[in-house]
Write a protein that holds these residues in place. Structure first.
Motif, mmCIF file in Angstrom:
data_model
loop_
_atom_site.group_PDB
_atom_site.id
_atom_site.type_symbol
_atom_site.label_atom_id
_atom_site.label_comp_id
_atom_site.label_asym_id
_atom_site.label_seq_id
_atom_site.Cartn_x
_atom_site.Cartn_y
_atom_site.Cartn_z
ATOM 1 N N THR A 13 0.808 -1.226 0.000
ATOM 2 C CA THR A 13 0.000 0.000 0.000
ATOM 3 C C THR A 13 0.834 1.267 0.000
ATOM 4 N N LEU A 14 0.327 2.292 -0.658
ATOM 5 C CA LEU A 14 1.040 3.567 -0.771
ATOM 6 C C LEU A 14 0.636 4.567 0.300
ATOM 7 N N ALA A 15 -0.201 4.160 1.229
ATOM 8 C CA ALA A 15 -0.790 5.121 2.162
ATOM 9 C C ALA A 15 0.231 5.941 2.915
ATOM 10 N N HIS A 16 1.386 5.363 3.247
ATOM 11 C CA HIS A 16 2.365 6.074 4.048
ATOM 12 C C HIS A 16 3.634 6.386 3.265
ATOM 13 N N LEU A 17 3.516 6.368 1.941
ATOM 14 C CA LEU A 17 4.698 6.608 1.116
ATOM 15 C C LEU A 17 4.513 7.863 0.293
ATOM 16 N N PRO A 18 5.613 8.656 0.076
ATOM 17 C CA PRO A 18 5.518 9.860 -0.739
ATOM 18 C C PRO A 18 5.342 9.502 -2.202
ATOM 19 N N MET A 19 4.598 10.326 -2.911
ATOM 20 C CA MET A 19 4.377 10.086 -4.325
ATOM 21 C C MET A 19 5.258 11.017 -5.152
ATOM 22 N N LYS A 20 5.956 10.450 -6.126
ATOM 23 C CA LYS A 20 6.794 11.247 -7.009
ATOM 24 C C LYS A 20 6.081 11.443 -8.337
ATOM 25 N N THR A 21 6.256 12.614 -8.919
ATOM 26 C CA THR A 21 5.659 12.895 -10.206
ATOM 27 C C THR A 21 6.526 12.323 -11.310
ATOM 28 N N ALA A 22 5.922 11.586 -12.223
ATOM 29 C CA ALA A 22 6.636 11.077 -13.388
ATOM 30 C C ALA A 22 5.636 10.907 -14.513
ATOM 31 N N HIS A 23 5.981 11.409 -15.676
ATOM 32 C CA HIS A 23 5.110 11.248 -16.824
ATOM 33 C C HIS A 23 5.680 10.153 -17.707
ATOM 34 N N ASN A 63 -1.815 3.690 -24.432
ATOM 35 C CA ASN A 63 -1.842 4.883 -23.584
ATOM 36 C C ASN A 63 -2.877 4.820 -22.464
ATOM 37 N N TRP A 64 -3.564 3.690 -22.346
ATOM 38 C CA TRP A 64 -4.556 3.561 -21.274
ATOM 39 C C TRP A 64 -3.943 3.803 -19.891
ATOM 40 N N PRO A 65 -2.746 3.286 -19.565
ATOM 41 C CA PRO A 65 -2.177 3.532 -18.238
ATOM 42 C C PRO A 65 -1.896 5.004 -17.945
ATOM 43 N N ASP A 66 -1.756 5.830 -18.985
ATOM 44 C CA ASP A 66 -1.638 7.275 -18.767
ATOM 45 C C ASP A 66 -3.012 7.923 -18.664
ATOM 46 N N ASN A 67 -3.963 7.427 -19.429
ATOM 47 C CA ASN A 67 -5.305 8.017 -19.417
ATOM 48 C C ASN A 67 -5.989 7.879 -18.059
ATOM 49 N N ILE A 68 -5.604 6.874 -17.283
ATOM 50 C CA ILE A 68 -6.237 6.656 -15.980
ATOM 51 C C ILE A 68 -5.530 7.379 -14.845
ATOM 52 N N ARG A 69 -4.474 8.129 -15.145
ATOM 53 C CA ARG A 69 -3.676 8.742 -14.078
ATOM 54 C C ARG A 69 -4.452 9.792 -13.291
ATOM 55 N N SER A 70 -5.467 10.376 -13.894
ATOM 56 C CA SER A 70 -6.265 11.381 -13.186
ATOM 57 C C SER A 70 -7.296 10.750 -12.247
ATOM 58 N N ASP A 71 -7.461 9.426 -12.336
ATOM 59 C CA ASP A 71 -8.407 8.714 -11.483
ATOM 60 C C ASP A 71 -7.664 8.229 -10.242
ATOM 61 N N TYR A 74 -6.506 4.690 -9.179
ATOM 62 C CA TYR A 74 -5.352 4.047 -9.794
ATOM 63 C C TYR A 74 -4.029 4.643 -9.309
ATOM 64 N N ASP A 75 -4.062 5.396 -8.233
ATOM 65 C CA ASP A 75 -2.822 6.007 -7.729
ATOM 66 C C ASP A 75 -1.753 4.967 -7.423
ATOM 67 N N TYR A 76 -2.181 3.764 -7.056
ATOM 68 C CA TYR A 76 -1.203 2.724 -6.712
ATOM 69 C C TYR A 76 -0.248 2.423 -7.857
ATOM 70 N N ALA A 77 -0.669 2.728 -9.097
ATOM 71 C CA ALA A 77 0.136 2.364 -10.262
ATOM 72 C C ALA A 77 1.172 3.416 -10.639
ATOM 73 N N LYS A 78 1.125 4.599 -10.030
ATOM 74 C CA LYS A 78 2.023 5.680 -10.440
ATOM 75 C C LYS A 78 3.507 5.326 -10.330
ATOM 76 N N PRO A 79 3.949 4.668 -9.265
ATOM 77 C CA PRO A 79 5.380 4.349 -9.173
ATOM 78 C C PRO A 79 5.855 3.305 -10.176
ATOM 79 N N TRP A 80 4.924 2.635 -10.832
ATOM 80 C CA TRP A 80 5.306 1.557 -11.739
ATOM 81 C C TRP A 80 5.860 2.065 -13.078
#
Length: 258
Positions: A13-23, A63-71, A74-80
């Protein structure tokens, strides 16, 4: 969507981890990679893939994994979408993100695609992620430095307009060629059998090492950070080869899986 038990095995889980921005590698970049891959599929693999996609080309999923980034669900997938490694670090013993990274994501989604118990819906999503991440790992700044978040904190001028270095390698260099993704893919899809075999005789870690090795070219720009024709001229062949490798390697993996 992938079921909860499978997702629990994929990430912490990402609940206690910082999120980094990456496009991600830009939309056309991902379509180019997917198009090259589809043109190099074995007939049996393409038939199996088209059953998963309901006949849609792979480029439509890319591009589906980018299209869902605003939802936010799906935040769990950002570090991937990336892996962080500094210039003086080696992959052996590397401090990896507990939330997962692009290397673990590729392995996990390959497992879903190979699993005969995976549902069609799970395979569709796994395929979309897999296509996307194969593209991302070949963009050098997705194997990025920690301090500047893979070039996301580096502001440069691209033909006089301010942007981030990461965005230059995601999209700007590609869009500078003024080609459709299908035209671009056709121009790149012309490699010899020996080259294809060489590129496909590799594993995910090799792909990451390839990208890290290209960072010396990425950061080779003038002090004023004005990037224009010279930077594009020097680096377009590098990015073209990275996208070519991504497409050919994606095809090789999908042929093997299916």
């Amino acid at each position: 969507m992938i079921n909860k038990s499978l997702m629990a095995a994929v990430i912490i889980t990402l609940a206690h981890l910082p999120m980094k921005t990456a496009h991600a590698l830009g939309p056309n970049g991902h379509r180019i990679v997917a198009k090259i891959a589809e043109e190099n599929l074995e007939p049996s693999a393409k038939k199996a893939l088209m059953e998963i996609t309901n006949g849609d080309p792979l480029a439509k999923l890319a591009n589906w994994p980018d299209n869902i980034r605003s939802d936010k669900k799906y935040d769990y997938a950002k570090p991937w979408h990336y892996i962080s490694i500094d210039d003086d670090e080696l992959f052996t013993g590397l401090r990896r993100s507990e939330a997962g990274d692009i290397l673990s994501a590729l392995s996990n989604f390959e497992h879903v695609l190979r699993d005969t118990k995976s549902s069609k819906e799970e395979k569709w999503q796994a395929l979309a992620f897999y296509i996307h991440f194969v593209g991302d790992i070949h963009q050098p700044l997705h194997v990025g430095r920690r301090d500047d978040l893979g070039g996301n904190k580096v502001t440069v001028n691209w033909f006089g307009k301010p942007t981030r270095l990461h965005a230059v390698w995601d999209s700007s260099i590609i869009e500078h060629q003024k080609l459709s993704f299908s035209e671009y893919a056709r121009f790149l899809n012309n490699h010899t059998t020996d080259t294809i075999n060489l590129w496909q005789n590799s594993v995910y870690l090799d792909w990451a090492k390839d990208s890290k090795a290209q960072r010396q070219n990425v950061y080779n720009f003038p002090e004023d950070k004005e990037l224009g024709y010279e930077y594009a001229y020097k680096n377009t062949p590098i990015l073209d080869e990275q996208m070519s490798k991504a497409g050919i390697r994606l095809a090789g993996m999908l042929n093997d899986i299916f």
